[in-house]
Design a protein around this motif. Structure first.
Motif, PDB file in Angstrom:
ATOM      1  N   TYR A   1       0.867  -1.183   0.000  1.00 22.74           N
ATOM      2  CA  TYR A   1       0.000   0.000   0.000  1.00 22.74           C
ATOM      3  C   TYR A   1       0.901   1.229   0.000  1.00 22.74           C
ATOM      4  O   TYR A   1       1.732   1.422   0.889  1.00 22.74           O
ATOM      5  CB  TYR A   1      -0.930  -0.024   1.206  1.00 22.74           C
ATOM      6  N   SER A   2       0.749   2.082  -0.989  1.00 28.00           N
ATOM      7  CA  SER A   2       1.666   3.202  -1.211  1.00 28.00           C
ATOM      8  C   SER A   2       1.821   4.112   0.008  1.00 28.00           C
ATOM      9  O   SER A   2       2.930   4.573   0.294  1.00 28.00           O
ATOM     10  CB  SER A   2       1.237   4.009  -2.433  1.00 28.00           C
ATOM     11  N   GLU A   3       0.754   4.381   0.727  1.00 25.77           N
ATOM     12  CA  GLU A   3       0.853   5.255   1.894  1.00 25.77           C
ATOM     13  C   GLU A   3       1.670   4.600   3.011  1.00 25.77           C
ATOM     14  O   GLU A   3       2.442   5.270   3.699  1.00 25.77           O
ATOM     15  CB  GLU A   3      -0.536   5.637   2.400  1.00 25.77           C
TER      16      GLU A   3
ATOM     17  N   VAL B   1       5.312   5.912   4.629  1.00 25.10           N
ATOM     18  CA  VAL B   1       5.555   6.052   6.066  1.00 25.10           C
ATOM     19  C   VAL B   1       6.789   5.246   6.470  1.00 25.10           C
ATOM     20  O   VAL B   1       7.638   5.746   7.223  1.00 25.10           O
ATOM     21  CB  VAL B   1       4.314   5.614   6.887  1.00 25.10           C
ATOM     22  N   ASN B   2       6.917   4.029   5.946  1.00 23.42           N
ATOM     23  CA  ASN B   2       8.099   3.214   6.260  1.00 23.42           C
ATOM     24  C   ASN B   2       9.380   3.881   5.788  1.00 23.42           C
ATOM     25  O   ASN B   2      10.397   3.855   6.487  1.00 23.42           O
ATOM     26  CB  ASN B   2       7.968   1.817   5.650  1.00 23.42           C
TER      27      ASN B   2
ATOM     28  N   GLN C   1       2.175   7.197  15.618  1.00 26.06           N
ATOM     29  CA  GLN C   1       1.438   8.357  15.110  1.00 26.06           C
ATOM     30  C   GLN C   1       1.280   8.282  13.591  1.00 26.06           C
ATOM     31  O   GLN C   1       0.193   8.509  13.064  1.00 26.06           O
ATOM     32  CB  GLN C   1       2.152   9.658  15.491  1.00 26.06           C
ATOM     33  N   GLU C   2       2.365   7.981  12.908  1.00 25.64           N
ATOM     34  CA  GLU C   2       2.345   7.946  11.443  1.00 25.64           C
ATOM     35  C   GLU C   2       1.417   6.838  10.940  1.00 25.64           C
ATOM     36  O   GLU C   2       0.664   7.039   9.989  1.00 25.64           O
ATOM     37  CB  GLU C   2       3.751   7.736  10.877  1.00 25.64           C
ATOM     38  N   PHE C   3       1.496   5.675  11.564  1.00 25.00           N
ATOM     39  CA  PHE C   3       0.712   4.551  11.080  1.00 25.00           C
ATOM     40  C   PHE C   3      -0.742   4.589  11.523  1.00 25.00           C
ATOM     41  O   PHE C   3      -1.584   3.918  10.932  1.00 25.00           O
ATOM     42  CB  PHE C   3       1.346   3.210  11.478  1.00 25.00           C
TER      43      PHE C   3
END
Length: 175
Positions: free
Chosen positions: A42-44, A48-49, A120-122
């Motif tokens: 998944y691009s998003e 994030v990674n 937070q990001e995920f």
């Protein structure tokens, strides 16, 4: 009167048959999504990674510098340790111990900060995925969408019940 009763009976039978047909013909499946694959493709999640990986690299440089300082202090101690008096050796040992404690504290703070940032990001990515899965499940008429994770929550699944590829395609097309 008999015609009305017969007509009523035929209509009731027809309604019953239509109800049965609706239940039989209805797509009421249980499917699953492979979360490991989803988060890899998944691009998003990939973005994030990558962001978190870049952030971790910044801190790795600082950790390497601190480790080099400790190694330098140890080499100095080995070279001059025999030439120093007891107070000089104690001072160098204290310096090395302090640098090691600083490194451990820094590593702990960095680990905590990166984990907090990861959560937070995920959280946004997970919320997007969960919302999409709800909408997708309703749209496709699924009874349930299960989540398969690397620890093996699904022992067996019939071919055709893994909808991960479809989910990834649709999620990635929504930008």
């Amino acid at each position: 009167m008999k015609l009305n009763n017969t007509l009523l009976f035929v209509l009731a039978l027809l309604a019953l048959l239509l109800g049965i047909w609706n239940l039989i013909g209805k797509r009421d499946e249980i499917v699953y999504v492979d979360t490991a694959k989803l988060f890899q493709e998944y691009s998003e999640a990939v973005k994030v990674n990558q962001k978190l990986g870049e952030e971790a690299k910044k801190y790795e440089g600082n950790i390497d510098t601190l480790m080099q300082e400790i190694q330098g202090a140890l080499k100095d101690y080995e070279k001059s340790g025999t030439k120093l008096d007891a107070s000089g050796r104690a001072r160098q040992e204290r310096l090395i111990t302090e640098k090691q404690a600083d490194l451990q504290r820094y590593q702990s703070v960095v680990k905590e900060k990166l984990e907090k940032q990861r959560q937070q990001e995920f959280s946004g990515v997970v919320n997007t995925i969960n919302g999409f899965l709800k909408e997708y499940g309703k749209r496709k008429g699924y009874r349930m969408i299960l989540i398969a994770n690397p620890s093996g929550t699904i022992a067996y699944a019939k071919d055709g019940t893994d909808i991960t590829e479809d989910i990834i395609k649709e999620l990635n097309s929504k930008k």
